[in-house]
Design a protein around this motif. Sequence first.
Motif, PDB file in Angstrom:
ATOM      1  N   ARG A 161       0.860  -1.167   0.000  1.00  0.00           N
ATOM      2  CA  ARG A 161       0.000   0.000   0.000  1.00  0.00           C
ATOM      3  C   ARG A 161       0.909   1.234   0.000  1.00  0.00           C
ATOM      4  NH1 ARG A 161      -2.847  -3.055  -1.667  1.00  0.00           N
ATOM      5  NH2 ARG A 161      -4.892  -3.779  -0.953  1.00  0.00           N
ATOM      6  N   TYR A 162       0.437   2.268  -0.659  1.00  0.00           N
ATOM      7  CA  TYR A 162       1.244   3.469  -0.853  1.00  0.00           C
ATOM      8  C   TYR A 162       0.504   4.682  -0.296  1.00  0.00           C
ATOM      9  CZ  TYR A 162       3.515   0.300  -4.120  1.00  0.00           C
ATOM     10  OH  TYR A 162       4.141  -0.784  -4.681  1.00  0.00           O
ATOM     11  N   TYR A 163       1.282   5.635   0.252  1.00  0.00           N
ATOM     12  CA  TYR A 163       0.677   6.807   0.872  1.00  0.00           C
ATOM     13  C   TYR A 163       1.300   8.085   0.327  1.00  0.00           C
ATOM     14  CZ  TYR A 163      -1.325   3.380   3.995  1.00  0.00           C
ATOM     15  OH  TYR A 163      -2.022   2.295   4.476  1.00  0.00           O
ATOM     16  N   LYS A 164       0.439   8.928  -0.179  1.00  0.00           N
ATOM     17  CA  LYS A 164       0.850  10.260  -0.628  1.00  0.00           C
ATOM     18  C   LYS A 164       1.083  11.128   0.599  1.00  0.00           C
ATOM     19  CE  LYS A 164      -0.811  14.123  -3.495  1.00  0.00           C
ATOM     20  NZ  LYS A 164      -1.909  14.571  -4.396  1.00  0.00           N
ATOM     21  N   ILE A 165       2.104  11.985   0.554  1.00  0.00           N
ATOM     22  CA  ILE A 165       2.459  12.820   1.697  1.00  0.00           C
ATOM     23  C   ILE A 165       2.164  14.282   1.367  1.00  0.00           C
ATOM     24  CG2 ILE A 165       4.281  13.411   3.336  1.00  0.00           C
ATOM     25  CD1 ILE A 165       5.830  10.943   2.203  1.00  0.00           C
ATOM     26  N   ALA A 166       1.380  14.934   2.208  1.00  0.00           N
ATOM     27  CA  ALA A 166       1.046  16.346   1.999  1.00  0.00           C
ATOM     28  C   ALA A 166       2.158  17.232   2.562  1.00  0.00           C
ATOM     29  CB  ALA A 166      -0.290  16.671   2.665  1.00  0.00           C
ATOM     30  N   HIS A 167       3.270  17.294   1.829  1.00  0.00           N
ATOM     31  CA  HIS A 167       4.424  18.078   2.284  1.00  0.00           C
ATOM     32  C   HIS A 167       5.235  18.493   1.049  1.00  0.00           C
ATOM     33  CE1 HIS A 167       8.015  19.295   4.440  1.00  0.00           C
ATOM     34  NE2 HIS A 167       7.377  19.122   5.590  1.00  0.00           N
ATOM     35  N   PRO A 168       5.737  19.739   1.014  1.00  0.00           N
ATOM     36  CA  PRO A 168       6.528  20.184  -0.152  1.00  0.00           C
ATOM     37  C   PRO A 168       7.741  19.307  -0.442  1.00  0.00           C
ATOM     38  CG  PRO A 168       5.959  22.052   1.248  1.00  0.00           C
ATOM     39  CD  PRO A 168       5.533  20.816   1.992  1.00  0.00           C
ATOM     40  N   LEU A 169       8.334  18.716   0.594  1.00  0.00           N
ATOM     41  CA  LEU A 169       9.517  17.879   0.389  1.00  0.00           C
ATOM     42  C   LEU A 169       9.191  16.557  -0.305  1.00  0.00           C
ATOM     43  CD1 LEU A 169      11.496  18.351   3.725  1.00  0.00           C
ATOM     44  CD2 LEU A 169      12.121  19.190   1.444  1.00  0.00           C
ATOM     45  N   ALA A 170       7.905  16.242  -0.422  1.00  0.00           N
ATOM     46  CA  ALA A 170       7.514  14.986  -1.079  1.00  0.00           C
ATOM     47  C   ALA A 170       7.489  15.116  -2.594  1.00  0.00           C
ATOM     48  CB  ALA A 170       6.148  14.541  -0.573  1.00  0.00           C
ATOM     49  N   VAL A 171       7.757  16.310  -3.111  1.00  0.00           N
ATOM     50  CA  VAL A 171       7.848  16.518  -4.562  1.00  0.00           C
ATOM     51  C   VAL A 171       9.281  16.914  -4.891  1.00  0.00           C
ATOM     52  CG1 VAL A 171       6.998  17.813  -6.549  1.00  0.00           C
ATOM     53  CG2 VAL A 171       5.442  17.249  -4.672  1.00  0.00           C
ATOM     54  N   ARG A 172       9.910  16.163  -5.783  1.00  0.00           N
ATOM     55  CA  ARG A 172      11.311  16.423  -6.138  1.00  0.00           C
ATOM     56  C   ARG A 172      11.410  16.892  -7.589  1.00  0.00           C
ATOM     57  NH1 ARG A 172      14.952  11.372  -4.363  1.00  0.00           N
ATOM     58  NH2 ARG A 172      13.642  10.285  -5.897  1.00  0.00           N
ATOM     59  N   GLN A 173      12.115  17.996  -7.798  1.00  0.00           N
ATOM     60  CA  GLN A 173      12.371  18.510  -9.140  1.00  0.00           C
ATOM     61  C   GLN A 173      13.754  18.029  -9.582  1.00  0.00           C
ATOM     62  OE1 GLN A 173      10.789  20.892 -11.560  1.00  0.00           O
ATOM     63  NE2 GLN A 173      12.387  19.711 -12.602  1.00  0.00           N
ATOM     64  N   PHE A 174      13.803  17.213 -10.634  1.00  0.00           N
ATOM     65  CA  PHE A 174      15.078  16.726 -11.156  1.00  0.00           C
ATOM     66  C   PHE A 174      15.557  17.591 -12.317  1.00  0.00           C
ATOM     67  CE2 PHE A 174      14.185  12.987  -8.703  1.00  0.00           C
ATOM     68  CZ  PHE A 174      15.431  12.434  -8.446  1.00  0.00           C
ATOM     69  N   ASP A 175      16.845  17.905 -12.287  1.00  0.00           N
ATOM     70  CA  ASP A 175      17.486  18.653 -13.370  1.00  0.00           C
ATOM     71  C   ASP A 175      18.533  17.774 -14.044  1.00  0.00           C
ATOM     72  OD1 ASP A 175      16.124  20.951 -12.453  1.00  0.00           O
ATOM     73  OD2 ASP A 175      17.773  21.423 -11.066  1.00  0.00           O
ATOM     74  N   VAL A 176      18.761  18.031 -15.326  1.00  0.00           N
ATOM     75  CA  VAL A 176      19.945  17.473 -15.975  1.00  0.00           C
ATOM     76  C   VAL A 176      21.041  18.521 -15.792  1.00  0.00           C
ATOM     77  CG1 VAL A 176      19.284  18.361 -18.257  1.00  0.00           C
ATOM     78  CG2 VAL A 176      20.935  16.508 -18.089  1.00  0.00           C
ATOM     79  N   VAL A 177      22.210  18.069 -15.349  1.00  0.00           N
ATOM     80  CA  VAL A 177      23.263  18.983 -14.901  1.00  0.00           C
ATOM     81  C   VAL A 177      24.506  18.815 -15.766  1.00  0.00           C
ATOM     82  CG1 VAL A 177      24.554  19.798 -12.885  1.00  0.00           C
ATOM     83  CG2 VAL A 177      22.372  18.622 -12.562  1.00  0.00           C
ATOM     84  N   SER A 178      25.090  19.943 -16.164  1.00  0.00           N
ATOM     85  CA  SER A 178      26.345  19.921 -16.925  1.00  0.00           C
ATOM     86  C   SER A 178      27.270  20.999 -16.370  1.00  0.00           C
ATOM     87  CB  SER A 178      26.091  20.154 -18.419  1.00  0.00           C
ATOM     88  OG  SER A 178      25.456  21.405 -18.628  1.00  0.00           O
ATOM     89  N   SER A 179      28.540  20.889 -16.710  1.00  0.00           N
ATOM     90  CA  SER A 179      29.522  21.855 -16.221  1.00  0.00           C
ATOM     91  C   SER A 179      29.400  23.171 -16.979  1.00  0.00           C
ATOM     92  CB  SER A 179      30.938  21.294 -16.385  1.00  0.00           C
ATOM     93  OG  SER A 179      31.896  22.288 -16.062  1.00  0.00           O
ATOM     94  N   SER A 180      29.279  24.265 -16.248  1.00  0.00           N
ATOM     95  CA  SER A 180      29.176  25.576 -16.893  1.00  0.00           C
ATOM     96  C   SER A 180      30.516  26.045 -17.442  1.00  0.00           C
ATOM     97  CB  SER A 180      28.632  26.614 -15.901  1.00  0.00           C
ATOM     98  OG  SER A 180      29.469  26.696 -14.762  1.00  0.00           O
ATOM     99  N   ARG A 181      31.598  25.402 -17.039  1.00  0.00           N
ATOM    100  CA  ARG A 181      32.937  25.778 -17.526  1.00  0.00           C
ATOM    101  C   ARG A 181      33.218  25.207 -18.912  1.00  0.00           C
ATOM    102  NH1 ARG A 181      37.176  23.805 -15.545  1.00  0.00           N
ATOM    103  NH2 ARG A 181      36.293  21.957 -14.569  1.00  0.00           N
ATOM    104  N   ASN A 182      32.465  24.165 -19.283  1.00  0.00           N
ATOM    105  CA  ASN A 182      32.794  23.418 -20.485  1.00  0.00           C
ATOM    106  C   ASN A 182      31.902  23.774 -21.660  1.00  0.00           C
ATOM    107  OD1 ASN A 182      34.550  22.154 -18.781  1.00  0.00           O
ATOM    108  ND2 ASN A 182      33.529  20.177 -18.791  1.00  0.00           N
ATOM    109  N   TYR A 183      32.451  23.560 -22.836  1.00  0.00           N
ATOM    110  CA  TYR A 183      31.685  23.662 -24.069  1.00  0.00           C
ATOM    111  C   TYR A 183      30.598  22.594 -24.064  1.00  0.00           C
ATOM    112  CZ  TYR A 183      30.877  22.898 -29.098  1.00  0.00           C
ATOM    113  OH  TYR A 183      30.322  22.721 -30.336  1.00  0.00           O
ATOM    114  N   LEU A 184      29.376  22.983 -24.387  1.00  0.00           N
ATOM    115  CA  LEU A 184      28.262  22.041 -24.432  1.00  0.00           C
ATOM    116  C   LEU A 184      28.193  21.455 -25.842  1.00  0.00           C
ATOM    117  CD1 LEU A 184      26.133  21.115 -22.337  1.00  0.00           C
ATOM    118  CD2 LEU A 184      24.533  22.696 -23.421  1.00  0.00           C
ATOM    119  N   SER A 185      28.575  20.186 -25.964  1.00  0.00           N
ATOM    120  CA  SER A 185      28.682  19.552 -27.276  1.00  0.00           C
ATOM    121  C   SER A 185      27.316  19.266 -27.880  1.00  0.00           C
ATOM    122  CB  SER A 185      29.461  18.234 -27.160  1.00  0.00           C
ATOM    123  OG  SER A 185      28.696  17.282 -26.452  1.00  0.00           O
ATOM    124  N   LYS A 186      27.311  18.972 -29.170  1.00  0.00           N
ATOM    125  CA  LYS A 186      26.054  18.628 -29.838  1.00  0.00           C
ATOM    126  C   LYS A 186      25.404  17.388 -29.240  1.00  0.00           C
ATOM    127  CE  LYS A 186      26.502  20.868 -34.349  1.00  0.00           C
ATOM    128  NZ  LYS A 186      26.575  20.683 -35.812  1.00  0.00           N
TER     129      LYS A 186
END
Length: 316
Positions: free
Chosen positions: A274-299
Amino acid sequence: MKQEMQYIYQVYQSGSFSKAAQALYLTQPALSIAIQKVEAEIGMPLFIRDKKPLELTDAGKVYIEKVKQIMHLESELSKELSDLSSLNIGSLVLGGTHYLNSYILPPVLTTFQKQYPGVHLELVEASSNELIEMLRENKIDLTFNCIPNPKDNFRRTPIFKDNVLVAVPTSYPINNTLKNYALTARDIMFRRNLMPDCPAIPSLAPFADVPFILLTKGNNLYSRSVALFEDAKIDPIVRLQVSQLVTAYHLVCSGLGAAFISDWMVLYDHDDMRYYKIAHPLAVRQFDVVSSSRNYLSKPQKAFIESISSYYHPYL
């Protein structure tokens, strides 16, 4: 990069001459002679040889830092030259956790590889903290992260959200206490937990006597779990701690305890949990794709970011 630089960097990476020689397919005496020649030229030793593993001298630290800079420049040159031939060639090294590599990336990787068959893909698996360090060291091209309000200088592109649920074996008495909040696997599969009228537990207070399988420190979900317990003013019963979210879920499915999981992990209809939804902001996660800002972003990097953003756009 000069061959002797490769030799010295490999010794630094391996921590010993013998391991480096094996990795380089050289004899240890040949490797030692090559490095001693460099040390003689600069007039200083690069390694403290009576330490195990080997440690760098001050001169060695400067040398390795410059080697890393040279490796970075060579990598940037290779990427930019590859881009001149569009996406018929190239490479892309992605870093993901077990959870991401198992549940989030497979459909995107399949689509990307069909669209760009000339791009060589490599998938590295480690914890999110380790992957960020690997990105910083230019060992991977892209990774994924859900740190709220990050304070680093990486490039970040939002790609999807997941929702943290409490998963509990059906046999546990807590399911009778919270029967009005309980969700089935089928509910999660059909995204009922995202509907505005879906019931959500206001806090974790009812779970004070339920044993939990938590992730280890350093995991983002561990920090969120601790905050959720603190807000509920309970000291959780911790039966086990594991390093991987997928492992925690499998242990819960075997009846060992409750755990926090992602709604993306519920892939088939079953009656074991059984699964339970949680009424809390921390229960929602925003995922980002992350790259180095120092580097050239390749094709290939740009194409992959576009592919995963397009695929998961409805789930932002």
